[in-house]
Motif scaffolding. Sequence first.
Motif, PDB file in Angstrom:
ATOM      1  N   ASN A 219       4.962   5.759  -5.415  1.00  0.00           N
ATOM      2  CA  ASN A 219       3.562   5.431  -5.169  1.00  0.00           C
ATOM      3  C   ASN A 219       3.281   5.415  -3.674  1.00  0.00           C
ATOM      4  N   LEU A 220       2.093   5.831  -3.321  1.00  0.00           N
ATOM      5  CA  LEU A 220       1.670   5.823  -1.922  1.00  0.00           C
ATOM      6  C   LEU A 220       1.101   4.454  -1.561  1.00  0.00           C
ATOM      7  N   PRO A 221       0.999   4.135  -0.259  1.00  0.00           N
ATOM      8  CA  PRO A 221       0.459   2.827   0.164  1.00  0.00           C
ATOM      9  C   PRO A 221      -0.893   2.508  -0.448  1.00  0.00           C
ATOM     10  N   GLY A 222      -1.728   3.540  -0.641  1.00  0.00           N
ATOM     11  CA  GLY A 222      -3.046   3.298  -1.221  1.00  0.00           C
ATOM     12  C   GLY A 222      -2.977   2.692  -2.608  1.00  0.00           C
ATOM     13  N   PHE A 223      -1.974   3.086  -3.389  1.00  0.00           N
ATOM     14  CA  PHE A 223      -1.801   2.526  -4.734  1.00  0.00           C
ATOM     15  C   PHE A 223      -1.562   1.020  -4.652  1.00  0.00           C
ATOM     16  N   TYR A 224      -0.666   0.612  -3.735  1.00  0.00           N
ATOM     17  CA  TYR A 224      -0.337  -0.809  -3.619  1.00  0.00           C
ATOM     18  C   TYR A 224      -1.510  -1.614  -3.058  1.00  0.00           C
ATOM     19  N   ARG A 225      -2.251  -1.028  -2.113  1.00  0.00           N
ATOM     20  CA  ARG A 225      -3.409  -1.748  -1.567  1.00  0.00           C
ATOM     21  C   ARG A 225      -4.424  -2.043  -2.672  1.00  0.00           C
ATOM     22  N   ASP A 226      -4.665  -1.059  -3.530  1.00  0.00           N
ATOM     23  CA  ASP A 226      -5.592  -1.274  -4.642  1.00  0.00           C
ATOM     24  C   ASP A 226      -5.050  -2.313  -5.625  1.00  0.00           C
ATOM     25  N   ALA A 227      -3.737  -2.251  -5.884  1.00  0.00           N
ATOM     26  CA  ALA A 227      -3.136  -3.176  -6.857  1.00  0.00           C
ATOM     27  C   ALA A 227      -3.098  -4.611  -6.342  1.00  0.00           C
ATOM     28  N   MET A 238      -0.176  -7.443   4.430  1.00  0.00           N
ATOM     29  CA  MET A 238      -0.227  -6.203   3.671  1.00  0.00           C
ATOM     30  C   MET A 238       0.569  -5.104   4.367  1.00  0.00           C
ATOM     31  N   ASN A 239       0.356  -4.938   5.672  1.00  0.00           N
ATOM     32  CA  ASN A 239       1.063  -3.898   6.422  1.00  0.00           C
ATOM     33  C   ASN A 239       2.561  -4.162   6.472  1.00  0.00           C
ATOM     34  N   ALA A 240       2.937  -5.431   6.557  1.00  0.00           N
ATOM     35  CA  ALA A 240       4.361  -5.777   6.595  1.00  0.00           C
ATOM     36  C   ALA A 240       5.046  -5.417   5.283  1.00  0.00           C
ATOM     37  N   LEU A 241       4.365  -5.650   4.151  1.00  0.00           N
ATOM     38  CA  LEU A 241       4.944  -5.337   2.843  1.00  0.00           C
ATOM     39  C   LEU A 241       5.032  -3.834   2.581  1.00  0.00           C
ATOM     40  N   LEU A 242       4.204  -3.081   3.304  1.00  0.00           N
ATOM     41  CA  LEU A 242       4.174  -1.630   3.086  1.00  0.00           C
ATOM     42  C   LEU A 242       5.016  -0.856   4.093  1.00  0.00           C
ATOM     43  N   ILE A 243       5.775  -1.571   4.916  1.00  0.00           N
ATOM     44  CA  ILE A 243       6.602  -0.898   5.906  1.00  0.00           C
ATOM     45  C   ILE A 243       7.599   0.037   5.247  1.00  0.00           C
ATOM     46  N   SER A 244       8.191  -0.414   4.114  1.00  0.00           N
ATOM     47  CA  SER A 244       9.160   0.436   3.426  1.00  0.00           C
ATOM     48  C   SER A 244       8.809   0.538   1.947  1.00  0.00           C
ATOM     49  N   GLN A 245       9.191   1.659   1.333  1.00  0.00           N
ATOM     50  CA  GLN A 245       8.943   1.875  -0.084  1.00  0.00           C
ATOM     51  C   GLN A 245       9.709   0.860  -0.929  1.00  0.00           C
ATOM     52  N   HIS A 246      10.929   0.514  -0.502  1.00  0.00           N
ATOM     53  CA  HIS A 246      11.751  -0.436  -1.241  1.00  0.00           C
ATOM     54  C   HIS A 246      11.086  -1.810  -1.324  1.00  0.00           C
ATOM     55  N   THR A 247      10.538  -2.279  -0.203  1.00  0.00           N
ATOM     56  CA  THR A 247       9.872  -3.579  -0.183  1.00  0.00           C
ATOM     57  C   THR A 247       8.644  -3.571  -1.081  1.00  0.00           C
ATOM     58  N   ALA A 248       7.852  -2.514  -0.996  1.00  0.00           N
ATOM     59  CA  ALA A 248       6.645  -2.421  -1.817  1.00  0.00           C
ATOM     60  C   ALA A 248       6.985  -2.399  -3.300  1.00  0.00           C
ATOM     61  N   GLN A 249       8.012  -1.657  -3.659  1.00  0.00           N
ATOM     62  CA  GLN A 249       8.412  -1.587  -5.064  1.00  0.00           C
ATOM     63  C   GLN A 249       8.914  -2.934  -5.567  1.00  0.00           C
ATOM     64  N   SER A 250       9.644  -3.653  -4.706  1.00  0.00           N
ATOM     65  CA  SER A 250      10.164  -4.966  -5.091  1.00  0.00           C
ATOM     66  C   SER A 250       9.034  -5.936  -5.365  1.00  0.00           C
ATOM     67  N   VAL A 251       8.000  -5.925  -4.493  1.00  0.00           N
ATOM     68  CA  VAL A 251       6.849  -6.815  -4.693  1.00  0.00           C
ATOM     69  C   VAL A 251       6.125  -6.447  -5.983  1.00  0.00           C
ATOM     70  N   GLN A 252       5.964  -5.155  -6.221  1.00  0.00           N
ATOM     71  CA  GLN A 252       5.246  -4.732  -7.414  1.00  0.00           C
ATOM     72  C   GLN A 252       6.005  -5.127  -8.678  1.00  0.00           C
ATOM     73  N   ARG A 253       7.338  -5.038  -8.661  1.00  0.00           N
ATOM     74  CA  ARG A 253       8.114  -5.427  -9.830  1.00  0.00           C
ATOM     75  C   ARG A 253       7.945  -6.925 -10.117  1.00  0.00           C
ATOM     76  N   ILE A 254       7.881  -7.731  -9.047  1.00  0.00           N
ATOM     77  CA  ILE A 254       7.675  -9.185  -9.222  1.00  0.00           C
ATOM     78  C   ILE A 254       6.322  -9.445  -9.871  1.00  0.00           C
ATOM     79  N   LEU A 255       5.299  -8.715  -9.386  1.00  0.00           N
ATOM     80  CA  LEU A 255       3.946  -8.922  -9.918  1.00  0.00           C
ATOM     81  C   LEU A 255       3.822  -8.439 -11.361  1.00  0.00           C
ATOM     82  N   ASP A 256       4.571  -7.390 -11.679  1.00  0.00           N
ATOM     83  CA  ASP A 256       4.529  -6.872 -13.048  1.00  0.00           C
ATOM     84  C   ASP A 256       5.206  -7.839 -14.009  1.00  0.00           C
TER      85      ASP A 256
END
Length: 256
Positions: A219-227, A238-256
């Motif tokens: 997913n691109l950063p725009g996907f996570y910003r919308d989510a 927001m920018n700190a969480l999107l620094i790396s794809q791994h961090t963004a995916q980890s946050v999204q898995r927690i939210l899911d």
Amino acid sequence: MEALQNASAELINQSDLDQTLSKIVTELVQKLDYVSPSVYLLNPDKQSFSVRKLNVPKVAVEAAERILGKSIYEIKFDIKEENLLTRTFREGKINMTNDLYELLIPHIQKIGARLIQNILFIRTIIVAPIDIEGESIGILVLASKQKDIPEVELNVVKTFADQISIAIYNSQQSDAKQKTTSQRSKEDAQDYRYMPDADIPPIVLTEDEITEIQSTVPNLPGFYRDAWKDLGFDSTVMNALLISQHTAQSVQRILD
């Protein structure tokens, strides 16, 4: 002819305008025996022009500065002034005079102009326009110790003015090449995105293959910003969480 060949060679070997103009005015003095050749170029304001390069004996330069009260380089000639310089600039054709005063009105008194003319033994002054594609951009001024100037010599003067035009054009092109300007984004240009290549055969994918490929695309950063827009994250978090794809995916898995 030799002087013209030397000037032409200088245009090929030089991209620096001042060096090229120095070479040209030197050739005019050494090979064609002109007195005090001067090049005037249009200023950025497009309303005046000033001396850009000249080849004048030191004694004449010092005398001119005392008479004018300033350096010749500091004088701005308004294109609306009434003198032979501005008239040549406006008309775009060669003019001649036997009176230096006609060139420098109103920047010098007649007695001062006559003094400079006598110091340099000037009998005739040739004023030629410098233009690019029909638009005047400057003036070439040549002084001669001869009273009568034959037509063939005026043609030589015109050729040198054309050489200066080429030098200025080459300098402008060289400056333009050193600047990078973004014209458009190729990623959004339709002719770049869908331009077919004749050497590559069409690639046909099944729906299952497309689905499989899409599942591997992150997913691109725009996907996570919308989510995450309703979570109240400020821009720094927001920018700190999107620094790396791994961090963004980890946050999204927690939210899911």
